[in-house]
Scaffold this active site. Sequence first.
Site, PDB file in Angstrom:
ATOM      1  N   GLU A 185      54.708   0.258  23.417  1.00 36.49           N
ATOM      2  CA  GLU A 185      55.474   0.918  22.350  1.00 36.49           C
ATOM      3  C   GLU A 185      56.020  -0.079  21.332  1.00 36.49           C
ATOM      4  O   GLU A 185      56.154   0.220  20.150  1.00 36.49           O
ATOM      5  CB  GLU A 185      56.641   1.706  22.960  1.00 36.49           C
ATOM      6  CG  GLU A 185      56.233   2.869  23.848  1.00 36.49           C
ATOM      7  CD  GLU A 185      56.086   4.167  23.075  1.00 36.49           C
ATOM      8  OE1 GLU A 185      55.961   4.114  21.846  1.00 36.49           O
ATOM      9  OE2 GLU A 185      56.083   5.225  23.732  1.00 36.49           O
ATOM     10  N   VAL A 188      49.784   1.855  26.461  1.00 38.25           N
ATOM     11  CA  VAL A 188      50.451   1.734  25.166  1.00 38.25           C
ATOM     12  C   VAL A 188      51.671   0.832  25.275  1.00 38.25           C
ATOM     13  O   VAL A 188      52.566   1.077  26.090  1.00 38.25           O
ATOM     14  CB  VAL A 188      50.872   3.114  24.626  1.00 38.25           C
ATOM     15  CG1 VAL A 188      51.640   2.965  23.322  1.00 38.25           C
ATOM     16  CG2 VAL A 188      49.649   3.998  24.423  1.00 38.25           C
ATOM     17  N   ARG A 238      55.138  -3.372  30.270  1.00 40.58           N
ATOM     18  CA  ARG A 238      53.884  -3.492  29.522  1.00 40.58           C
ATOM     19  C   ARG A 238      54.098  -4.215  28.197  1.00 40.58           C
ATOM     20  O   ARG A 238      53.195  -4.898  27.715  1.00 40.58           O
ATOM     21  CB  ARG A 238      53.269  -2.116  29.295  1.00 40.58           C
ATOM     22  CG  ARG A 238      54.081  -1.180  28.419  1.00 40.58           C
ATOM     23  CD  ARG A 238      53.541   0.229  28.428  1.00 40.58           C
ATOM     24  NE  ARG A 238      53.731   0.868  29.714  1.00 40.58           N
ATOM     25  CZ  ARG A 238      53.446   2.150  29.961  1.00 40.58           C
ATOM     26  NH1 ARG A 238      52.932   2.888  29.012  1.00 40.58           N
ATOM     27  NH2 ARG A 238      53.672   2.672  31.137  1.00 40.58           N
ATOM     28  N   ASP A 247      68.776  -1.926  30.166  1.00 40.69           N
ATOM     29  CA  ASP A 247      67.416  -1.569  29.775  1.00 40.69           C
ATOM     30  C   ASP A 247      66.711  -2.748  29.113  1.00 40.69           C
ATOM     31  O   ASP A 247      65.517  -2.995  29.331  1.00 40.69           O
ATOM     32  CB  ASP A 247      67.456  -0.366  28.828  1.00 40.69           C
ATOM     33  CG  ASP A 247      66.169   0.451  28.875  1.00 40.69           C
ATOM     34  OD1 ASP A 247      65.324   0.180  29.744  1.00 40.69           O
ATOM     35  OD2 ASP A 247      66.015   1.359  28.045  1.00 40.69           O
ATOM     36  N   LYS A 294      64.566  -2.729  22.438  1.00 43.70           N
ATOM     37  CA  LYS A 294      64.333  -3.545  23.642  1.00 43.70           C
ATOM     38  C   LYS A 294      62.852  -3.767  23.883  1.00 43.70           C
ATOM     39  O   LYS A 294      62.459  -4.780  24.463  1.00 43.70           O
ATOM     40  CB  LYS A 294      65.013  -2.917  24.855  1.00 43.70           C
ATOM     41  CG  LYS A 294      64.644  -1.467  25.174  1.00 43.70           C
ATOM     42  CD  LYS A 294      63.512  -1.343  26.172  1.00 43.70           C
ATOM     43  CE  LYS A 294      63.277   0.120  26.532  1.00 43.70           C
ATOM     44  NZ  LYS A 294      62.142   0.321  27.450  1.00 43.70           N
ATOM     45  N   ALA A 318      58.780   3.255  35.946  1.00 41.44           N
ATOM     46  CA  ALA A 318      58.077   4.296  36.685  1.00 41.44           C
ATOM     47  C   ALA A 318      57.585   3.798  38.039  1.00 41.44           C
ATOM     48  O   ALA A 318      57.620   4.520  39.040  1.00 41.44           O
ATOM     49  CB  ALA A 318      56.903   4.811  35.851  1.00 41.44           C
ATOM     50  N   PHE A 373      51.930   8.793  19.555  1.00 38.41           N
ATOM     51  CA  PHE A 373      51.030   9.934  19.712  1.00 38.41           C
ATOM     52  C   PHE A 373      51.758  11.272  19.696  1.00 38.41           C
ATOM     53  O   PHE A 373      51.122  12.316  19.843  1.00 38.41           O
ATOM     54  CB  PHE A 373      50.245   9.808  21.026  1.00 38.41           C
ATOM     55  CG  PHE A 373      49.486   8.513  21.156  1.00 38.41           C
ATOM     56  CD1 PHE A 373      48.951   7.876  20.045  1.00 38.41           C
ATOM     57  CD2 PHE A 373      49.328   7.925  22.402  1.00 38.41           C
ATOM     58  CE1 PHE A 373      48.258   6.681  20.166  1.00 38.41           C
ATOM     59  CE2 PHE A 373      48.632   6.728  22.538  1.00 38.41           C
ATOM     60  CZ  PHE A 373      48.090   6.103  21.409  1.00 38.41           C
TER      61      PHE A 373
END
Length: 331
Positions: A284, A282, A258, A247, A194, A143, A88
């Site tokens: 990614e 989303v 997610r 990561d 990743k 987060a 986006f």
Amino acid sequence: MNLKTDKVGIIGSGSWATALAKILLENVNEINWYFRKQSTIETFKKNKHNPRYLHEVEFDTSKINFCDDINCIIAHSDILIIAVPSAFLPTVLADVKDLSGKYILSGVKGIVTDENLLVAEYLLKYFNVDHDMIGVLAGPCHAEEVAREKLSYLTVACTTEEKAMKFTQLIECDYIYTSASDDIWGTEYAAVLKNIIAIAAGIAHGQRFGDNFHAVLVSRAIQEIKRFVDQVHPIDRDIKAPAYLGDLMVTAYSQFSRNRTFGSMIGKGYSVKAAQLELNMVAEGYYATKSIHQINEKHQVDMPICEAVYQILYDKIPPHKVFGELTRKLC
């Protein structure tokens, strides 16, 4: 860059942007924050938290200058933190008039899909933002754990480690440790890759593979990532560092991932559309899968895991068939 005088602005209103706002307010007196809808701003001010993400994080809104005009945020900020889904990004920045003279720290964990550009490449091409003005934020960090002030580690990559160290001063606090890197391209690509691997891990979970297979998948995945980043940007890097291996591990294993959740749905038989609707966030890695597939048509790096995810998501080959072949390739 002067943290005592420079104004900091955030572009993005999702969970990661909210987590970064929390971190920033540990170090600066106030921030400017762009939200697309004035109604969301009013609800935020009333309830003292983001109405859609990380509700448990309460903000002192007197320290936040909200605005639904992105150019107003940019004009009144010297340092910009961008944290929006990469797919986006062109839409979010469509009305931006000028980014000249701004320091930009990218928290975008993906690739700009229409042209298969890294965020730093996109900002250079369309806004003439020199790479020397850009920092790239890399994990491992979720987060949700930042919201709970769980000890986390972040890496900032710039053209030089000296420049990266200046950005780290923005985000280091009691529960955030930081390190600096001079590998913008490697950390950006690793962050893209990743997410694809996390989808693969989720598919494996949905297909009822066990911990033993997951361990092999992730260990082979870091080798796959190394082959790719060494091909597209060959410099001396330690692929075992947290910005790469760390990561990858947290994204492939965590309950908060997610991309892993999205992959698990696919592995259980959901269609892509159904999984996206139920996730309501989303993933990614879905967009990144196609971009990396197209980029790798040029480089021809051996990437069996990423290719397997592409076959499932875009060629619509059943997961059990694709993973039946992949398991032999991972030997």
